[in-house]
Design a protein around this motif. Structure first.
Motif, short mmCIF file in Angstrom:
data_model
loop_
_atom_site.label_atom_id
_atom_site.label_comp_id
_atom_site.label_asym_id
_atom_site.label_seq_id
_atom_site.Cartn_x
_atom_site.Cartn_y
_atom_site.Cartn_z
N ASP A 211 -5.84 -3.25 10.05
CA ASP A 211 -6.99 -4.06 9.65
C ASP A 211 -6.71 -5.53 9.96
N LYS A 213 -6.78 -8.96 8.10
CA LYS A 213 -6.95 -9.49 6.73
C LYS A 213 -7.52 -10.90 6.67
N GLY A 225 -10.33 -8.99 1.88
CA GLY A 225 -10.12 -7.54 1.76
C GLY A 225 -9.92 -6.89 3.11
N TYR A 268 -1.42 4.83 0.61
CA TYR A 268 -1.69 3.89 1.71
C TYR A 268 -0.50 2.96 1.75
N GLU A 282 3.33 -3.26 0.83
CA GLU A 282 2.67 -2.84 -0.41
C GLU A 282 2.32 -1.37 -0.32
N ASN A 284 -0.79 1.14 -1.68
CA ASN A 284 -2.06 1.28 -2.37
C ASN A 284 -2.23 2.75 -2.71
N ARG A 286 -5.11 4.42 -2.84
CA ARG A 286 -6.49 4.83 -2.48
C ARG A 286 -6.67 4.54 -1.00
N GLY A 288 -7.88 2.76 2.35
CA GLY A 288 -8.05 1.35 2.70
C GLY A 288 -9.51 1.05 3.01
N ASP A 289 -9.88 -0.20 2.84
CA ASP A 289 -11.23 -0.66 3.16
C ASP A 289 -11.08 -1.95 3.95
N PRO A 290 -11.33 -2.00 5.24
CA PRO A 290 -12.16 -1.12 6.04
C PRO A 290 -11.43 -0.05 6.88
N GLU A 291 -10.17 0.27 6.57
CA GLU A 291 -9.50 1.29 7.39
C GLU A 291 -10.24 2.63 7.35
N1 GLY Z 1 -7.74 -3.31 3.96
C1 GLY Z 1 -6.77 -3.48 2.97
C2 GLY Z 1 -6.92 -2.69 1.77
O1 GLY Z 1 -7.71 -1.79 1.68
O2 GLY Z 1 -6.18 -2.95 0.81
#
Ligand code: GLY
Ligand code: AMP
Length: 426
Positions: A211, A213, A225, A268, A282, A284, A286, A288-291
């Motif tokens: 992505d 950032k 995001g 993630y 990091e 995550n 859940r 990713g957004d926008p992945e």
């Molecule tokens: N695109 C980064 C995230 O979803 O944290």
């Protein structure tokens, strides 16, 4: 099956879009949803508590709840639903600490020898500042808890790093999420996102993605995001993929299981590909957004059996997952001013024209229906996504789609995919 999607962003529109293609699905509901999701799912408003949600899911025969964002996961939504015998996709509260506490994630990495930046955690600002003055090298200062993606501050000089500590620990800019800070060395390299479905023990890696950032072209401006994404990410070679599976993904899954916290859901991994190999920035818990907007359009297989297998612990039975060979690109159209303050309520035009372009899909994020119009309702407004045989063409198609869409003060980056394109040129 009846499916309930929780969330209101581009990720959730993409999830609903993909789930709607499953022959197993009869009806999709979404809460709170957005104007794009409303075209494929029934939008419902439920009181903002998990008991009310579980009651609603029970009385509406929901067979599967798919949780998009991290906040409800960290607050234990999956625990409440599963205690009622309802299937919910995502980690429980204990396992969601992988994202919910950066210190927890760092400790897990340290214990399991997972490559990551060196770090120290502090609750006391004076001690944190003394550490910064002592090490004298560029750092990243991170609020321990969830801060809507804003709790990470670069501290490339002692002055900046000290100010970051004060912002988080003293001024409490992120509230209780900043009761402690993680200070870690700056890593240099190219970032990549590694997405894996996990059932507590087995896992299924997705294709790679990356992505963008920063808010402006050339990766300048402010951290957001995500202003766009593409898949595959050429930086993630097959060798690096194997390395990440062996050194990061399996040690994380096994490490979580060994402390009585098996992880189920999406892991993630945000990676920095440094000269000495990939290191974890990091975790995550859940999608990713926008992945997601570039990953799910590339997934040929049905998503529903995969999500159910994560819950049931049977992911090892899914060895035949198929992907489209086409590359995908997503350009995020944002409200002018994002990630700082911005106005909402701007009328969006041109959506139908772009949606009718072959191979282009517009995923909604911050949008809502207002009378006859669809208007802006958030920072990131739309994710215009295209598939094509070559990434370059996918990017061109996505930008062609963007050019037909209008709303006042719209802002988008003009260089999505630049890293991948310069790699293929060289
Ligand atoms: N695109 C980064 C995230 O979803 O944290
Ligand atoms: P995080 O939420 O921890 O991934 O941090 C957000 C963004 O800050 C990452 O995507 C990176 O661009 C950057 N970042 C975080 N930690 C570091 C680090 N140790 N070195 C370099 N960049 C970092």
């Amino acid at each position: 099956m009846n499916i309930l999607v929780i969330g209101q962003g581009g990720r959730e529109h993409t999830l609903a879009w993909k789930l709607a293609q499953s022959p197993l699905v009869q009806k999709i509901y979404c809460t709170p949803g957005n104007a794009g999701i409303a075209q494929i799912a029934e939008q419902i408003q439920i009181d903002d508590n998990f008991i009310a949600l579980a009651n609603w899911a029970e009385s509406n025969n929901i067979d599967l709840t798919v949780v998009g964002p991290e906040n409800p996961l960290a607050a234990g939504i999956v625990d409440v639903l599963s205690e009622r015998g309802l299937k919910a996709f995502g980690p429980n509260k204990q396992a969601a600490r992988l994202e919910g506490s950066k210190d927890f994630a760092k400790q897990l990495m340290l214990k399991n020898d997972i490559p990551t930046a060196t770090y120290k955690t502090f609750e006391d600002a004076d001690e944190a500042i003394a550490y910064i003055e002592d090490i004298k090298s560029p750092v990243f200062v991170k609020a321990d808890g969830l801060a809507a993606g804003k709790g990470v501050i670069p501290g490339r000089t002692i002055v900046d790093a000290t100010q970051a500590v004060k912002t988080i620990l003293v001024e409490k800019a992120f509230g209780d999420a900043g009761n402690s800070v993680v200070i870690e060395e700056e890593l240099i390299g190219e970032e990549a996102s590694f997405t894996v479905l996990v059932d507590g023990q087995n896992c299924l890696p997705f294709v790679s993605s990356q992505d963008h950032k920063m808010s402006h072209d050339g990766d300048t401006g402010k951290n957001t995001g995500g202003m766009g994404a593409y898949s595959p990410a050429p930086v993630m070679t097959p060798e690096l993929h194997n390395y990440v599976m062996d050194r990061v993904v399996y040690p994380t899954i096994n490490g979580m299981a060994s402390i009585g916290c098996p992880f189920k859901g999406v892991l993630y991994v945000g990676l920095m590909i440094t000269d000495t190999g990939p290191k974890v920035l990091e975790f995550n818990c859940r999608f990713g957004d926008p992945e997601t907007q570039v990953l799910l359009p590339r997934l040929k297989s049905d998503l529903v059996p995969l999500l159910l297998a994560c819950i049931d612990g049977t992911l090892d039975q899914h060895t035949d997952v198929q992907w489209h060979t086409e590359a995908a690109a997503c350009v995020v159209m944002a409200s002018g001013g994002y990630p700082n303050t911005y106005q909402t309520g701007k009328v969006i035009t041109g959506l139908a024209k772009t949606d009718s372009d072959d191979g282009v899909t517009v995923f909604h994020a911050g949008t809502k229906q207002q009378g006859e119009n669809i208007v802006t309702a958030g920072g990131r407004v739309l994710g215009v996504t295209a598939l094509s045989e070559h990434l370059k063409l996918a990017i061109e198609k996505a930008y062609h789609g963007v050019s037909a869409i209008h709303f006042e003060d719209a802002h988008w980056r003009k260089d999505i995919g630049h890293r991948a394109l310069s790699r293929t040129k060289s």
